[in-house]
Design a protein around this motif. Structure first.
Motif, short mmCIF file in Angstrom:
data_model
loop_
_atom_site.label_atom_id
_atom_site.label_comp_id
_atom_site.label_asym_id
_atom_site.label_seq_id
_atom_site.Cartn_x
_atom_site.Cartn_y
_atom_site.Cartn_z
N PRO A 80 41.89 53.27 49.53
CA PRO A 80 42.41 51.88 48.88
C PRO A 80 43.17 50.79 50.47
CG PRO A 80 43.04 52.90 47.81
CD PRO A 80 42.80 53.93 48.13
N LEU A 81 42.27 49.93 50.71
CA LEU A 81 43.36 49.35 51.53
C LEU A 81 43.45 48.43 50.73
CD1 LEU A 81 42.05 49.97 55.12
CD2 LEU A 81 43.72 51.66 54.31
N MET A 82 42.65 47.65 50.64
CA MET A 82 43.02 46.30 49.95
C MET A 82 42.01 46.02 48.12
SD MET A 82 40.38 43.17 49.78
CE MET A 82 40.59 41.91 48.88
N VAL A 83 42.97 45.01 47.80
CA VAL A 83 41.72 45.33 45.97
C VAL A 83 41.93 43.74 46.16
CG1 VAL A 83 43.45 46.18 45.01
CG2 VAL A 83 41.38 46.51 44.12
N THR A 84 41.09 43.31 45.24
CA THR A 84 40.88 41.97 44.37
C THR A 84 42.34 41.90 43.23
OG1 THR A 84 39.32 42.20 43.71
CG2 THR A 84 39.14 40.92 45.90
N GLY A 85 41.90 42.49 42.58
CA GLY A 85 42.75 43.23 40.93
C GLY A 85 44.70 43.37 41.76
N GLY A 86 45.19 42.94 40.94
CA GLY A 86 47.02 42.99 41.12
C GLY A 86 47.75 43.78 39.83
N ALA A 87 48.64 43.17 39.14
CA ALA A 87 49.37 43.86 38.53
C ALA A 87 49.25 44.09 36.86
CB ALA A 87 51.24 43.09 38.70
N THR A 88 47.84 42.75 37.07
CA THR A 88 47.21 42.93 35.93
C THR A 88 45.81 42.31 36.14
OG1 THR A 88 47.64 40.77 35.17
CG2 THR A 88 49.20 41.54 34.43
N PRO A 89 44.93 42.75 35.37
CA PRO A 89 43.22 42.23 35.80
C PRO A 89 43.34 40.62 35.84
CG PRO A 89 43.84 44.19 33.58
CD PRO A 89 44.84 43.37 33.54
N LEU A 90 44.62 40.04 35.32
CA LEU A 90 43.84 38.35 35.43
C LEU A 90 43.52 38.55 37.22
CD1 LEU A 90 46.40 36.58 32.41
CD2 LEU A 90 43.71 37.24 33.13
N GLU A 91 44.51 39.07 37.72
CA GLU A 91 44.90 38.48 39.26
C GLU A 91 42.94 38.95 39.63
OE1 GLU A 91 47.07 38.58 43.30
OE2 GLU A 91 48.18 39.53 41.53
N GLY A 92 42.65 37.90 40.39
CA GLY A 92 42.16 37.80 41.89
C GLY A 92 39.93 36.94 41.38
N LEU A 93 39.23 37.86 41.29
CA LEU A 93 38.65 37.23 41.08
C LEU A 93 38.13 36.67 39.48
CD1 LEU A 93 35.77 39.61 42.63
CD2 LEU A 93 36.73 37.43 43.74
N PRO A 94 37.68 35.78 39.60
CA PRO A 94 36.93 34.41 38.09
C PRO A 94 36.37 36.02 37.04
CG PRO A 94 36.11 33.63 39.86
CD PRO A 94 37.22 34.83 40.76
N GLY A 95 36.62 35.93 35.80
CA GLY A 95 35.93 36.87 34.80
C GLY A 95 34.93 36.56 33.93
N GLU A 96 33.96 36.99 33.09
CA GLU A 96 33.61 36.42 31.96
C GLU A 96 34.23 35.64 31.64
OE1 GLU A 96 30.18 39.30 31.83
OE2 GLU A 96 31.23 39.62 29.88
N THR A 97 35.60 36.14 30.87
CA THR A 97 36.63 35.18 30.22
C THR A 97 37.34 35.52 30.54
OG1 THR A 97 37.61 36.90 28.99
CG2 THR A 97 35.40 36.26 28.22
N THR A 98 37.89 36.17 32.37
CA THR A 98 39.59 36.15 32.49
C THR A 98 39.54 35.16 33.99
OG1 THR A 98 38.90 37.73 34.57
CG2 THR A 98 39.42 37.96 31.87
N CYS A 99 40.76 34.22 34.07
CA CYS A 99 41.49 33.30 34.73
C CYS A 99 40.74 33.46 36.20
CB CYS A 99 42.61 32.65 34.85
SG CYS A 99 43.80 33.59 35.34
N GLY A 100 41.55 34.61 37.07
CA GLY A 100 41.32 35.17 38.53
C GLY A 100 42.56 34.73 38.76
N ASP A 101 42.17 34.54 39.94
CA ASP A 101 43.88 33.55 40.78
C ASP A 101 43.71 31.70 40.62
OD1 ASP A 101 44.16 36.03 41.85
OD2 ASP A 101 43.52 35.35 43.88
N ILE A 102 45.07 31.70 40.08
CA ILE A 102 45.57 30.49 39.70
C ILE A 102 47.51 30.32 40.49
CG2 ILE A 102 44.22 30.20 37.87
CD1 ILE A 102 46.96 30.41 35.82
#
Length: 350
Positions: free
Chosen positions: A199-221
């Protein structure tokens, strides 16, 4: 060989019974609110009961030769799937503080299964193992690492099992495909750039909240939004976490509980906005993945909503000058992939 495969998050535990790798499950089911103590204590019995009921309809008896458990955290200490030993439990206890909502419950679940299925080997498969190979420039945050008091402040992805298999799936078809973009369409979606299996790059972060918005998760803010919520509404950490992880994303934008399949088929104006936002975030992440790898040879969609891959791929083709005009879909689900990885760890120890 009969293999029980188990995957769990905070709200739901899913399981399936396989008798051969690559085939359909013999039986499957789920337990909601599985961390409730009354339900928790009876998990082994419920799995046995539900699997046994399905198998009796096929004139087969229930048995388990291997149990494979997907673990969402712990990859730094478990670099690959591992057959359970007393040493494994000790390693898990040392990292309980890293994911206090997940790892203690995982340890309890392991002990329950050990006691109930005595003598049956258990294999642990860790989602974050794959991301321990991220380059330093990708996983480091620009903050003082000493602030966290022993908890690692670093980026992880959270669908490593899917991403690793997506690369293998495409590379096995054509050995020239060394740069693969893996788009995992789960309730918490994630994009990963994989080059030569790493893997060279991933949208997830220290928690699954970071990255793309999900069904109930905010994504990057912007982090200041969290401070604003605290100051203007008087919210504490628990309320803010509940809002950003369980009441945001599609639900926050539409005001409705809606999965990605429903979102893509809805004509509601709020749903259209949420869909356009999601597609735009995928577009940006895809561009970042291409930049990280210096190009792309294949795009593979996976996860429970992989059927949406064709529409998303068409959108990406309309926005980017991609050399990839075919849409590849990884048909395997998470429980099957967990069983495959767990079986490999068993075979390596024989």
């Amino acid at each position: 060989m009969n293999i029980i495969s188990i995957s769990q998050n905070v709200s739901r535990l899913e399981f399936a019974l396989f008798d051969k790798i690559g085939g359909a499950p013999l039986a499957e089911g789920e337990l909601k609110n599985w961390m409730n103590q009354e339900i928790f204590k009876s998990i082994p019995e419920k799995i046995t009961l539900l699997c046994g009921k399905t198998l009796r309809m096929k004139n087969r008896a229930f048995s388990a030769d291997l149990i494979c458990i997907r673990a969402p955290y712990g990859g730094e200490d478990f670099k690959s799937p591992e057959l359970l030993t007393d040493k494994s439990i000790k390693k898990l206890r040392k990292i309980e503080h890293v994911a206090p909502m997940h790892i203690p419950a995982l340890i309890e679940l392991i002990n329950l299964l050990k006691d109930y299925f005595r003598g049956t080997p258990i294999s642990l498969v860790f989602e974050t193992s794959f991301f321990t190979r991220l380059p330093e420039r990708e996983y480091v945050y620009a903050v003082d690492p000493g602030l966290a008091g022993g908890i690692p402040l670093r980026r992880f992805g959270y669908h490593g099992i899917f991403h690793e298999r997506a690369f293998e799936f495409s590379h096995d078809k054509d050995k020239g495909r060394s740069r693969v973009i893996s788009i995992c369409l789960e309730p918490i979606p994630e994009i990963c750039a994989v080059k030569n299996g790493n893997p060279l790059m991933v949208t997830g972060g220290a928690t699954p909240l970071e990255g793309l918005p999900g069904e109930t998760t905010c994504g990057d803010i912007d982090p200041l939004i969290i401070l604003s919520l605290s100051e203007s509404l008087g919210w504490g950490p628990e309320e803010i976490n509940k809002t950003l992880s369980r009441k945001s994303g599609i639900q926050g934008l539409t005001g409705k509980k809606m999965n990605f399949a429903g979102l893509f088929s809805s004509s509601d104006s709020n749903a259209v906005l949420a869909k356009n936002l999601f597609l735009y975030k995928i577009l940006l992440a895809t561009g970042s993945a291409i930049a990280a790898m210096g190009g792309v040879d294949a795009i593979v969609f996976s996860g429970r909503y992989h059927d949406l891959g064709k529409e998303i791929h068409t959108y990406l083709l309309s926005k980017l000058d991609l050399p990839v005009d075919n849409c590849e879909v990884l048909p395997d689900n998470l429980l099957r992939l967990t069983a495959e990885a767990g079986l490999l760890s068993l075979l390596k120890n024989k």
